[in-house]
Design a protein around this motif. Sequence first.
Motif, mmCIF file in Angstrom:
data_model
loop_
_atom_site.group_PDB
_atom_site.id
_atom_site.type_symbol
_atom_site.label_atom_id
_atom_site.label_comp_id
_atom_site.label_asym_id
_atom_site.label_seq_id
_atom_site.Cartn_x
_atom_site.Cartn_y
_atom_site.Cartn_z
ATOM 1 N N VAL A 91 0.857 -1.185 0.000
ATOM 2 C CA VAL A 91 0.000 0.000 0.000
ATOM 3 C C VAL A 91 0.891 1.232 0.000
ATOM 4 C CG1 VAL A 91 -1.817 1.280 1.178
ATOM 5 C CG2 VAL A 91 -1.794 -1.230 1.301
ATOM 6 N N LYS A 92 0.813 2.024 -1.049
ATOM 7 C CA LYS A 92 1.493 3.318 -1.082
ATOM 8 C C LYS A 92 0.526 4.376 -0.568
ATOM 9 C CE LYS A 92 4.322 2.313 -5.181
ATOM 10 N NZ LYS A 92 4.682 2.775 -6.549
ATOM 11 N N GLY A 99 -7.187 15.632 4.336
ATOM 12 C CA GLY A 99 -6.370 15.504 5.534
ATOM 13 C C GLY A 99 -5.994 14.070 5.857
ATOM 14 N N ARG A 100 -6.607 13.104 5.223
ATOM 15 C CA ARG A 100 -6.306 11.691 5.453
ATOM 16 C C ARG A 100 -5.535 11.143 4.265
ATOM 17 N NH1 ARG A 100 -8.530 6.999 3.603
ATOM 18 N NH2 ARG A 100 -8.512 5.172 4.973
ATOM 19 N N PRO A 101 -4.381 10.477 4.511
ATOM 20 C CA PRO A 101 -3.644 9.891 3.383
ATOM 21 C C PRO A 101 -4.502 8.872 2.645
ATOM 22 C CG PRO A 101 -2.310 9.873 5.379
ATOM 23 C CD PRO A 101 -3.700 10.257 5.800
ATOM 24 N N ARG A 102 -4.346 8.833 1.333
ATOM 25 C CA ARG A 102 -5.055 7.844 0.524
ATOM 26 C C ARG A 102 -4.145 6.652 0.281
ATOM 27 N NH1 ARG A 102 -7.365 9.965 -4.932
ATOM 28 N NH2 ARG A 102 -8.963 8.403 -4.650
ATOM 29 N N GLY A 103 -4.732 5.473 0.329
ATOM 30 C CA GLY A 103 -3.976 4.272 0.042
ATOM 31 C C GLY A 103 -4.102 3.882 -1.419
ATOM 32 N N VAL A 104 -2.990 3.481 -2.020
ATOM 33 C CA VAL A 104 -2.967 2.944 -3.378
ATOM 34 C C VAL A 104 -2.545 1.487 -3.258
ATOM 35 C CG1 VAL A 104 -2.106 3.252 -5.724
ATOM 36 C CG2 VAL A 104 -2.215 5.217 -4.182
#
Length: 418
Positions: A91-92, A99-104
């Motif tokens: 997960v990158k 405000g919340r990081p997104r997961g790739v």
Amino acid sequence: MLLPRWHRTLTDHRDAPAIFHGESALSFGAIAERLDALPTATAPVIATGSALEIILATLRGWRDGQPVVPVERADGALPELDGVREGIAHVKLTPGNDGRPRGVWFTAEQLAADADRLVAAMGLRRDTPNLATVSLTHSYGYSSIVLPLLLHGIPLQTVEVPFPAVVSAAWKNHARIVLAAVPSMWRAWHRSGILENAPIALALSAGAPLALELEQAVWDAQGLKLHNFYGASECGGISYDATDRPRTDAADLGSPLLGVEVRLSDDGRFLIESDAVATCYDLHRSGEVLGEGRFLTPDHGHLAADHLILDARGGEHINVAGRKLGPGRIEAALKSTGLVDRIRVFGLPSPDPERVEEVAALVPPGTDTTALRRAASTHLAGWEIPRHWFTSRHESDFSLTRPELRKKHASGTLNTEH
């Protein structure tokens, strides 16, 4: 398939150096021994800290069938990863505008495809270590330094900080090295003079636009070609300037890497097709294209012969010297001080081309920005705190999109900066 590939690397290079730290070295076999001592992971594995810690966390995730999530040490709270689907190996994290990081999300095959492509395109070799000057938790450093070590046996040399004296000391024990960096690093090293007669077999620049002036200056002074590299977290490497002389067009992103197809969407954005494209985001937004081997970038451009030409960068993130900021996270941190209840954070072009953008903020009149800066320092790193502050009495301004705020600033209709 990642763990068997590590076992093959281990079998082929068990006694060879894997991580150089100063003048000492840790072998591939020693890494395996430290891995054996780690307990079984029963949840996604966070990879953070030193090069060795990131590598061990990666191998632990592979060994125990858990997704690996690289995270910057300074990022604080760990991301929420509920609902990661079966078959996801990696997960990158990308900046989230809310405000919340997104997961790739990536499968093992997608992750390996990117690393294999970079090793082949750039001619990375066992006898030429990578200097780890860029963050190994970011997509750029992870795919071009961590994965080549684990999947191809290409060693790395640690660098504590990318200061000129530290970098030049790190390469002194090697006949040849590969140096991947961002433009602001290359400018600092060029100005310091350490690039003169440096043992750099390959010089890579990514993460931010590489100015022609810097590329030409390094060439003129040291005869060193800086190779511009273009990619995205969602798909890894896209294109690469493999030529042996400086470019003549700053918008030239080089040629697509072997196995990467680039087309143009109806609105002129780059549409990428490759086996390294991620499976999906954890949070999908309307209009996004990611998955089934296709990724629609936010960047607009065109194709000239076999080269990608960048016309305009897109997206709402702020690029500060190759480091990506989610403006929503900065807004949340500033609001948490209790000194402001309405704020819009956006990026403005920097007069320093290597810095790319600077952080700006729109706040209500009467806001004590001096106190806000001071309070924000407990929540944000210095480079994340806005440099430019504007005020507005119009509530509608706080509903504008970030591109609209940039346009309003360019037209001179934002209130006086203070």
